[in-house]
Write an enzyme that holds these catalytic residues in place. Structure first.
Site, PDB file in Angstrom:
ATOM      1  N   ARG A   1      51.774 -56.341  44.338  1.00 19.86           N
ATOM      2  CA  ARG A   1      51.264 -55.059  44.793  1.00 19.86           C
ATOM      3  C   ARG A   1      50.977 -54.192  43.579  1.00 19.86           C
ATOM      4  NH1 ARG A   1      50.518 -57.353  48.797  1.00 19.86           N
ATOM      5  NH2 ARG A   1      51.226 -56.914  50.927  1.00 19.86           N
TER       6      ARG A   1
ATOM      7  N   GLU B   1      42.679 -49.403  45.695  1.00 23.46           N
ATOM      8  CA  GLU B   1      41.757 -50.523  45.854  1.00 23.46           C
ATOM      9  C   GLU B   1      40.572 -50.131  46.735  1.00 23.46           C
ATOM     10  OE1 GLU B   1      43.865 -54.000  47.170  1.00 23.46           O
ATOM     11  OE2 GLU B   1      44.978 -54.179  45.276  1.00 23.46           O
TER      12      GLU B   1
ATOM     13  N   HIS C   1      41.695 -58.643  44.318  1.00 26.04           N
ATOM     14  CA  HIS C   1      42.687 -58.970  45.348  1.00 26.04           C
ATOM     15  C   HIS C   1      42.338 -60.290  46.052  1.00 26.04           C
ATOM     16  CE1 HIS C   1      45.907 -56.889  48.009  1.00 26.04           C
ATOM     17  NE2 HIS C   1      46.078 -58.215  48.013  1.00 26.04           N
TER      18      HIS C   1
END
Length: 602
Positions: free
Chosen positions: A290, A319, A338
């Site tokens: 994370r 993000e 990601h």
């Protein structure tokens, strides 16, 4: 002391040991005419009764899939329900559609807010999150509206581990930078000389499913692997060939650090200016966990100072990150958008896992991947509410007192009560203690449904004991005591005569209180945070500590001192509304009579 067994529920349909089957739509109502084993003079207990309408049994439920889901998962859903695949819905469109749906499946891009649950009008029975994190689902609102939330925590494990290893190798050999250089028409062999992985030390922070798979693969590359995780199994680590160490040792001795912990209050910005300063110069960092576990501004400073040689990041605090992000644009940082779970196989696995969980929930089965509380007898919730808060906070206090690398494995909970064994259901209390022990350092949301399953997964054995006392049965509990065996403690004063970490609490005027630490009696409200000090009992200590806190404008809510005898050992428990600075805590530790202290955040 008598051995205590949790009594069975009066309503068999609510038993956790079976999977009750309910129709796809059901209603909840209160009934007051059920009998139970209490004196007849007491008011009768009310239970939640679940009933189904004839119309709901004959029709298929409707599942709204709001984000792209693998075909295998859709096939499973279509065998049981009507499936509506509507992607890229606006919040307004989702709220309009949801009143016609029994289930909703999302990934990370759709926010399931309180407005969504309110717009459902009570029809929505389950929300499925195709993945691990559920930050985009309002759990409190889901529970209030009787909606179960399930996730898919296991299917993307291998994909995330493989991506971590890919970033590790690409970073060490400057693959991304060399690729960009060649495509720009350059040939810079000398500039992109890399480093070897073989023989280097990799510290895996977070030794859960993904962390342990990364460790296996790194061992295959010839790396020496160490790990830090308070709940890691020593046997499992030894089987992989991994050494469990403290956090300080992990970050100070590693050549490479790979992050695999969840984002919690305890791990938020865990890597910061202070921790970077303790690292070996030239360390390389990989993050596929994370974004928030790293202070990104501090990482840029560490890169510029040469403390961190390189970083490879798949996740970010925001993000997508801003286009002009100094971290993303840094020449010694490798970044991906990601992609940890983005393989064809992982996407199909997640789709199947979440489809099975949603179908099971619509059938009335209580899934092990549920992340919010099921419906329980209303009277039990009302009566035990203050004890539920006490139980969770005692768990949080106890786990924060643990030091060393052995991890928490054996926990004993003792309930002091004057009630008959069949008139005190402690499942909810046990679940909340488990929640307090596990949630601070885990991404798992613990509740009545998954508490025992989650504890078992982590090798956490919780035993219960009931202590019979004289008193009024009107009060369900006199006290709750939590003991952790076979661990070291950050605070020696918390160790009991039997060598276990021990904390005990009571509910006073509806407020949870800490009443015992180790062998010392105290009395401090479990609100805000607590400072525990062990000192030589002498005049002026309370004033000195209070003065230090007062100078920083830290408000003291409660203060209590428990001692063995005058002028002997004593423990002072101080409840504070705010977190003191490190400087203030250091000054408290420097008071001559204080032998040790610890700050505990609730």
């Amino acid at each position: 002391m008598a051995s205590f067994k949790t009594p069975a529920l009066k309503n068999p349909s609510l038993s956790l040991s079976s999977k009750p089957r309910l129709p796809s739509a059901f209603s909840v109502s209160f009934r007051d005419n059920l009998r139970f084993s209490r004196p007849s003079s007491r008011p009768q207990r009310r239970f939640l009764i679940i009933t189904a309408s004839a119309a709901s049994i004959s029709s298929k439920p409707t599942v709204l899939v709001a984000e792209k889901l693998g075909e295998a998962g859709l096939t499973l859903l279509k065998e049981f329900a009507n499936v509506d695949c509507s992607y890229s819905l606006s919040p307004e469109e989702l709220c309009t559609k949801i009143s016609l749906c029994d289930a909703l499946i999302v990934r990370s891009g759709t926010k399931v807010s309180r407005e969504v649950f309110e717009s459902a009008g009570g029809r929505l029975k389950v929300v499925g999150r195709a993945g691990v994190g559920i930050d985009n689902v309002d759990l409190a609102a889901a529970t209030e509206h009787g909606c179960l939330v399930v996730n898919a925590p296991t299917a993307n494990t291998v994909a995330a581990a493989e991506h971590g290893i890919a970033l590790l190798s690409a970073m060490a050999r400057n693959v991304a930078q060399a690729d960009a250089s060649m495509k720009a028409g350059k040939w810079q062999r000398n500039k992109y000389v890399g480093v070897s992985l073989v023989g280097k030390t990799l510290a895996v922070l977070g030794f859960g499913k993904v962390g342990s798979e990364v460790a296996r693969r790194a061992k295959g590359l010839g790396m020496h692997v160490i790990a830090h995780d308070p709940y890691a199994s020593a046997d499992r680590a030894r089987a992989i060939g991994v050494e469990l160490v403290s956090f300080e040792e992990a970050i100070s001795t590693a050549d490479f650090i790979s992050l695999h912990m969840p984002l919690t209050a305890a791990t938020n910005k865990m890597l910061n200016d202070e921790t970077f300063a303790k690292m070996r110069k030239g360390v390389r960092i990989v993050n596929v966990a994370r974004g928030g576990v790293i202070d990104e501004d501090a990482l840029v400073r560490a890169l510029d100072a040469g403390i961190v040689a390189q970083a490879a990041l798949d996740v970010f605090t925001e993000e997508p990150p801003k286009q002009d992000s100094k971290l993303v644009q840094h020449e010694r940082v490798t970044v991906t958008p990601h992609l940890g779970a983005s393989t064809i196989e992982a996407q199909e696995g997640v789709a199947i896992e979440i489809a099975e969980a949603v179908v099971g929930a619509l059938k009335g089965e209580l899934a092990a991947t549920a992340v919010n509380a099921p419906m329980v007898p209303a009277e039990v919730l009302i009566e035990l509410k203050p004890y539920v808060e006490l139980a969770e906070k005692l768990g949080r206090l106890a786990v924060q007192l643990v030091a060393g690398v052995s991890g928490v494995k054996n926990v004993k909970v003792s309930y002091a009560s004057s009630r008959a064994p069949d008139d005190l259901d402690t499942r909810l209390l046990r679940a909340m203690i488990t929640k307090g022990l596990i949630e601070p350092i885990s991404s798992v949301y613990v509740n009545l449904v998954n508490a025992d399953y989650t504890a078992k997964q982590r090798g956490l054995r919780i035993t219960e004991e009931r202590i019979v006392i004289d008193g009024s049965p009107e009060c369900p509990l006199e006290s709750i005591q939590v003991q952790i065996a076979n661990v070291e403690s950050k605070f020696a004063g918390a160790i009991s005569e039997l060598g276990e970490i021990k904390v005990e609490g009571q509910v006073k005027d509806g407020i949870p209180h800490l009443t015992k630490v180790g062998s010392f009696q105290v009395d401090v409200s479990l609100e805000g945070s607590i400072i525990l000090c062990r000192q030589v009992d002498q005049p002026g200590i309370i004033g000195k500590v209070g003065s230090i806190l007062g100078q920083e404008n830290v408000n003291v809510s409660f203060m209590s001192v428990g001692r063995i005898a005058p002028r002997k050992q004593a423990v002072m428990a101080i409840g504070v509304d705010d977190q003191p600075s490190k400087g203030s805590l250091q000054r408290i530790g420097e008071v001559p009579a204080i032998e040790e202290f610890v700050f505990l955040k609730l």
